[in-house]
Design a protein around this motif. Structure first.
Motif, PDB file in Angstrom:
ATOM      1  N   THR A 223      20.553  22.076  41.864  1.00 27.66           N
ATOM      2  CA  THR A 223      21.752  22.906  41.944  1.00 27.66           C
ATOM      3  C   THR A 223      22.999  22.031  42.053  1.00 27.66           C
ATOM      4  O   THR A 223      24.015  22.273  41.383  1.00 27.66           O
ATOM      5  CB  THR A 223      21.673  23.848  43.163  1.00 27.66           C
ATOM      6  OG1 THR A 223      20.435  24.557  43.116  1.00 27.66           O
ATOM      7  CG2 THR A 223      22.835  24.831  43.177  1.00 27.66           C
ATOM      8  N   PHE A 224      22.858  21.009  42.881  1.00 26.64           N
ATOM      9  CA  PHE A 224      23.974  20.079  43.084  1.00 26.64           C
ATOM     10  C   PHE A 224      24.411  19.449  41.759  1.00 26.64           C
ATOM     11  O   PHE A 224      25.602  19.419  41.427  1.00 26.64           O
ATOM     12  CB  PHE A 224      23.537  19.015  44.094  1.00 26.64           C
ATOM     13  CG  PHE A 224      24.518  17.904  44.295  1.00 26.64           C
ATOM     14  CD1 PHE A 224      25.722  18.121  44.947  1.00 26.64           C
ATOM     15  CD2 PHE A 224      24.226  16.618  43.846  1.00 26.64           C
ATOM     16  CE1 PHE A 224      26.627  17.091  45.148  1.00 26.64           C
ATOM     17  CE2 PHE A 224      25.122  15.584  44.047  1.00 26.64           C
ATOM     18  CZ  PHE A 224      26.325  15.812  44.686  1.00 26.64           C
ATOM     19  N   TYR A 225      23.456  18.962  40.980  1.00 24.55           N
ATOM     20  CA  TYR A 225      23.818  18.290  39.727  1.00 24.55           C
ATOM     21  C   TYR A 225      24.324  19.273  38.679  1.00 24.55           C
ATOM     22  O   TYR A 225      25.233  18.967  37.908  1.00 24.55           O
ATOM     23  CB  TYR A 225      22.639  17.466  39.197  1.00 24.55           C
ATOM     24  CG  TYR A 225      22.350  16.275  40.085  1.00 24.55           C
ATOM     25  CD1 TYR A 225      23.278  15.249  40.236  1.00 24.55           C
ATOM     26  CD2 TYR A 225      21.163  16.188  40.819  1.00 24.55           C
ATOM     27  CE1 TYR A 225      23.037  14.170  41.082  1.00 24.55           C
ATOM     28  CE2 TYR A 225      20.910  15.116  41.664  1.00 24.55           C
ATOM     29  CZ  TYR A 225      21.852  14.110  41.790  1.00 24.55           C
ATOM     30  OH  TYR A 225      21.622  13.050  42.625  1.00 24.55           O
ATOM     31  N   GLU A 226      23.721  20.464  38.649  1.00 23.41           N
ATOM     32  CA  GLU A 226      24.215  21.474  37.689  1.00 23.41           C
ATOM     33  C   GLU A 226      25.667  21.812  37.992  1.00 23.41           C
ATOM     34  O   GLU A 226      26.492  21.943  37.090  1.00 23.41           O
ATOM     35  CB  GLU A 226      23.355  22.733  37.789  1.00 23.41           C
ATOM     36  CG  GLU A 226      21.902  22.488  37.416  1.00 23.41           C
ATOM     37  CD  GLU A 226      21.484  23.235  36.171  1.00 23.41           C
ATOM     38  OE1 GLU A 226      21.968  24.364  35.980  1.00 23.41           O
ATOM     39  OE2 GLU A 226      20.676  22.675  35.405  1.00 23.41           O
ATOM     40  N   GLU A 227      25.946  21.975  39.273  1.00 26.27           N
ATOM     41  CA  GLU A 227      27.318  22.304  39.665  1.00 26.27           C
ATOM     42  C   GLU A 227      28.250  21.133  39.379  1.00 26.27           C
ATOM     43  O   GLU A 227      29.393  21.320  38.944  1.00 26.27           O
ATOM     44  CB  GLU A 227      27.367  22.668  41.155  1.00 26.27           C
ATOM     45  CG  GLU A 227      26.648  23.976  41.494  1.00 26.27           C
ATOM     46  CD  GLU A 227      27.262  25.172  40.776  1.00 26.27           C
ATOM     47  OE1 GLU A 227      28.499  25.212  40.636  1.00 26.27           O
ATOM     48  OE2 GLU A 227      26.498  26.042  40.324  1.00 26.27           O
ATOM     49  N   ALA A 228      27.762  19.930  39.632  1.00 23.74           N
ATOM     50  CA  ALA A 228      28.589  18.749  39.380  1.00 23.74           C
ATOM     51  C   ALA A 228      28.977  18.675  37.906  1.00 23.74           C
ATOM     52  O   ALA A 228      30.129  18.362  37.566  1.00 23.74           O
ATOM     53  CB  ALA A 228      27.842  17.485  39.798  1.00 23.74           C
ATOM     54  N   LEU A 229      28.017  18.969  37.034  1.00 20.81           N
ATOM     55  CA  LEU A 229      28.308  18.907  35.596  1.00 20.81           C
ATOM     56  C   LEU A 229      29.359  19.939  35.206  1.00 20.81           C
ATOM     57  O   LEU A 229      30.151  19.716  34.292  1.00 20.81           O
ATOM     58  CB  LEU A 229      27.014  19.122  34.791  1.00 20.81           C
ATOM     59  CG  LEU A 229      26.040  17.932  34.807  1.00 20.81           C
ATOM     60  CD1 LEU A 229      24.687  18.324  34.227  1.00 20.81           C
ATOM     61  CD2 LEU A 229      26.627  16.739  34.052  1.00 20.81           C
ATOM     62  N   LYS A 230      29.371  21.040  35.914  1.00 22.17           N
ATOM     63  CA  LYS A 230      30.343  22.088  35.584  1.00 22.17           C
ATOM     64  C   LYS A 230      31.701  21.835  36.229  1.00 22.17           C
ATOM     65  O   LYS A 230      32.729  22.196  35.689  1.00 22.17           O
ATOM     66  CB  LYS A 230      29.837  23.454  36.080  1.00 22.17           C
ATOM     67  CG  LYS A 230      28.678  24.007  35.290  1.00 22.17           C
ATOM     68  CD  LYS A 230      28.178  25.297  35.958  1.00 22.17           C
ATOM     69  CE  LYS A 230      26.789  25.674  35.442  1.00 22.17           C
ATOM     70  NZ  LYS A 230      26.063  26.491  36.407  1.00 22.17           N
ATOM     71  N   ARG A 231      31.690  21.259  37.408  1.00 21.63           N
ATOM     72  CA  ARG A 231      32.907  21.322  38.221  1.00 21.63           C
ATOM     73  C   ARG A 231      33.525  19.991  38.596  1.00 21.63           C
ATOM     74  O   ARG A 231      34.651  19.958  39.075  1.00 21.63           O
ATOM     75  CB  ARG A 231      32.603  22.084  39.512  1.00 21.63           C
ATOM     76  CG  ARG A 231      32.131  23.500  39.278  1.00 21.63           C
ATOM     77  CD  ARG A 231      31.467  24.045  40.539  1.00 21.63           C
ATOM     78  NE  ARG A 231      32.252  23.721  41.718  1.00 21.63           N
ATOM     79  CZ  ARG A 231      32.674  24.596  42.617  1.00 21.63           C
ATOM     80  NH1 ARG A 231      32.378  25.854  42.484  1.00 21.63           N
ATOM     81  NH2 ARG A 231      33.366  24.194  43.662  1.00 21.63           N
ATOM     82  N   ALA A 232      32.778  18.894  38.449  1.00 28.71           N
ATOM     83  CA  ALA A 232      33.300  17.636  39.001  1.00 28.71           C
ATOM     84  C   ALA A 232      34.117  16.830  37.991  1.00 28.71           C
ATOM     85  O   ALA A 232      34.537  15.713  38.290  1.00 28.71           O
ATOM     86  CB  ALA A 232      32.152  16.799  39.567  1.00 28.71           C
TER      87      ALA A 232
ATOM     88  N   THR B 178      24.336  11.782  35.146  1.00 29.59           N
ATOM     89  CA  THR B 178      24.160  13.059  35.838  1.00 29.59           C
ATOM     90  C   THR B 178      23.336  14.027  34.993  1.00 29.59           C
ATOM     91  O   THR B 178      22.500  14.768  35.514  1.00 29.59           O
ATOM     92  CB  THR B 178      25.534  13.666  36.185  1.00 29.59           C
ATOM     93  OG1 THR B 178      26.256  12.720  36.978  1.00 29.59           O
ATOM     94  CG2 THR B 178      25.381  14.963  36.957  1.00 29.59           C
ATOM     95  N   GLU B 179      23.554  14.013  33.696  1.00 31.15           N
ATOM     96  CA  GLU B 179      22.763  14.885  32.815  1.00 31.15           C
ATOM     97  C   GLU B 179      21.281  14.512  32.873  1.00 31.15           C
ATOM     98  O   GLU B 179      20.413  15.391  32.920  1.00 31.15           O
ATOM     99  CB  GLU B 179      23.289  14.795  31.372  1.00 31.15           C
ATOM    100  CG  GLU B 179      24.586  15.572  31.179  1.00 31.15           C
ATOM    101  CD  GLU B 179      25.298  15.259  29.863  1.00 31.15           C
ATOM    102  OE1 GLU B 179      26.258  15.969  29.542  1.00 31.15           O
ATOM    103  OE2 GLU B 179      24.896  14.277  29.176  1.00 31.15           O
ATOM    104  N   GLU B 180      21.009  13.209  32.868  1.00 26.65           N
ATOM    105  CA  GLU B 180      19.620  12.764  32.927  1.00 26.65           C
ATOM    106  C   GLU B 180      18.984  13.181  34.257  1.00 26.65           C
ATOM    107  O   GLU B 180      17.871  13.702  34.296  1.00 26.65           O
ATOM    108  CB  GLU B 180      19.542  11.240  32.760  1.00 26.65           C
ATOM    109  CG  GLU B 180      18.156  10.630  32.953  1.00 26.65           C
ATOM    110  CD  GLU B 180      17.161  11.008  31.860  1.00 26.65           C
ATOM    111  OE1 GLU B 180      17.594  11.529  30.809  1.00 26.65           O
ATOM    112  OE2 GLU B 180      15.951  10.798  32.069  1.00 26.65           O
ATOM    113  N   ILE B 181      19.698  12.936  35.337  1.00 25.67           N
ATOM    114  CA  ILE B 181      19.156  13.273  36.657  1.00 25.67           C
ATOM    115  C   ILE B 181      18.952  14.788  36.776  1.00 25.67           C
ATOM    116  O   ILE B 181      17.907  15.247  37.239  1.00 25.67           O
ATOM    117  CB  ILE B 181      20.087  12.758  37.783  1.00 25.67           C
ATOM    118  CG1 ILE B 181      20.146  11.219  37.762  1.00 25.67           C
ATOM    119  CG2 ILE B 181      19.587  13.237  39.147  1.00 25.67           C
ATOM    120  CD1 ILE B 181      21.063  10.610  38.816  1.00 25.67           C
ATOM    121  N   ALA B 182      19.940  15.547  36.331  1.00 23.63           N
ATOM    122  CA  ALA B 182      19.829  17.011  36.413  1.00 23.63           C
ATOM    123  C   ALA B 182      18.598  17.494  35.672  1.00 23.63           C
ATOM    124  O   ALA B 182      17.852  18.355  36.155  1.00 23.63           O
ATOM    125  CB  ALA B 182      21.089  17.666  35.849  1.00 23.63           C
TER     126      ALA B 182
END
Lengths: 213, 239
Positions: free
Chosen positions: A75-84, A94-98
């Motif tokens: 959830t953290f990484y999905e949100e990061a991709l959208k919002r950070a 981040t995409e790889e980790i997510a």
């Protein structure tokens, strides 16, 4: 994470759906296990830390505990991709980790079900202002990855089924890799210690408590 | 492997502690208790799901986790031998003065220091287990070191992926919970080393080669058997 409702939520507020609370059976079970084991499971020589013969945390609870952390991370990484506002190498990483974390979530979810348990699914999460900058995002990402490593390493000796233990190993190795790659982005030592510290489930739940609302 | 390696790694019959049932091991008891229908089904799912790649993980589960001979003591000796190997490599690399890149140099120093600590801890474990310690392999990394910084970096990246895969291959075979914890704590550090060396080498996350890439198998790491690991180590051991 297609199998959970979290993936469909466009923003963090929508993640706040009804679901797990800290009083749920899973967390109570995990806390009970942690209480029995105590907080002594640190360092390469933990003689006695796991010596309590009478303790068992059923595999389903350990897997559900792992699932809780993986949902948190995914959830953290999905949100990061959208919002950070991530770009460049940090975004690619981040995409790889997510993607990895989402796979962990889906496999662990199925495993809990197969073990006859009820998978954690609707965690209410709040990452505060972690996405206000790349550096605050990376800072929390490092905490989550290091905690994930310590959580798996601490919980693994509780696992009874060698196949599940082995599978947990295949996941924790990837968490360790993530931790190093995030740390490198921050200019931190990739390994803070020659031995990754273990954490009890209780310690881990305390650490992630601020993010579960 | 040369003779030294073989004698270090094969179970020696006079090691009274090798293969001895781990008295008081809760995991051993767990293992006896495990195996109900529910557990078996779940394992199958988890293990099968891990094999979303070309190779079915069910195969890997059965074969790549093949235990080394000699039980926990055999695993500790195997791990120590690999740590000797890694420690030697970084020591020779640092002594050679071949690394000029500052970032690579500090990473190599960090990793060398960690491998030294792993050697110390595993040596202590061998002592506690009262088994014959493995002999330090006689290594020769000249072909790598003489080739210069780039080759050294690529080799470091491969060795660390190899180390991580080796620990992963034995983790679930460990009976004694204390030894298991020590192995786990080392395993994830090898993974950290591997990720960064591979990133610096520019291998990307995945390359299609199990030993190249910062996350070379995606979400689920792949274990290797002792035979697979030793095959990769052998070219650097003097016979």
């Amino acid at each position: 994470m297609q199998s959970t409702s979290l993936n469909k939520t466009p923003d963090l507020a929508a993640v706040h759906v009804a679901g797990l609370t800290r009083s749920s059976f899973i967390l109570r079970g995990a806390l009970a296990a942690g209480a029995v084991y105590g907080a002594s499971a640190v360092g390469p020589f933990v003689r006695g830390a796991f010596a309590q013969e009478d303790l068992t945390a059923p595999d389903v609870e350990v897997v559900n505990f792992a699932l809780t952390l993986e949902i948190l991370e995914a959830t953290f990484y999905e949100e990061a991709l959208k919002r950070a506002g991530l770009s460049g190498d940090v975004r690619t990483l981040t995409e790889e980790i997510a993607s990895n974390e989402n796979e962990h979530v889906s496999v662990l979810t199925r495993t809990v079900t197969d073990l006859g348990g009820k998978p954690v699914d609707n965690l209410k999460l709040d990452f505060g202002d972690a996405f206000s900058s790349e550096s605050s995002y990376l800072d929390l990402a490092q905490t989550f990855e290091d905690t994930g490593v310590s959580a798996y390493n601490g919980a693994a000796p509780l696992i009874q089924d060698p196949a599940i233990l082995s599978a947990a190993g295949t996941i924790v190795q990837v968490e360790g890799r993530h931790a190093a790659l995030i740390r490198a982005q921050r200019g931190e030592d990739i390994a803070p210690s020659p031995f990754d510290e273990t954490m009890t489930m209780a310690q881990v739940l305390d650490a992630v408590d601020p993010f579960i609302v | 492997m040369g003779e030294i390696e073989v004698s270090a790694l094969k179970p020696s019959g006079h090691d009274s502690a090798a293969g001895r049932p781990a008295e008081g091991s809760s995991r051993r008891r767990f293992l006896k208790l495990a195996g109900g229908a529910g557990a078996a089904t779940a394992s199958a799912t988890l293990v099968a799901a891990c094999g979303s790649g070309a190779e079915p993980m069910t195969e890997v589960g059965a074969e790549q986790r093949q235990p080394v001979p000699g039980g926990d003591a055999g695993i500790v000796k195997y791990a120590l031998t690999l740590e000797f190997f890694e420690e030697d490599f970084y020591e020779q690399v640092l002594d050679s003065g071949q690394i000029s890149d500052g970032e690579l140099l500090s990473l190599t120093e960090l990793v060398y220091d960690n491998e030294k600590k792993h050697v110390e801890t595993l040596s202590q474990l061998v002592e506690e287990l009262a088994v014959t310690p493995p002999q330090r392999p006689k290594t020769d990394f000249d072909s790598v070191i003489d080739a210069g910084e780039r080759k050294i970096l690529e080799t470091s990246a491969i060795f660390e992926n190899l180390g991580a895969a080796a620990y992963l291959g034995q983790g679930a075979n460990i009976q004694d919970p204390d030894i298991l914890v020590a192995a786990l704590e080392i395993h994830s550090v090898e993974a950290r080393h591997a990720a960064r060396f591979n990133e610096l080498a520019g291998f990307g996350f995945l390359t299609g080669d199990d030993l190249r890439g910062s996350v070379p198998n995606g979400a689920f790491a792949k274990p290797m058997t002792m035979d697979q690991v030793l095959e990769r180590v052998q070219p650097f051991v003097k016979t």
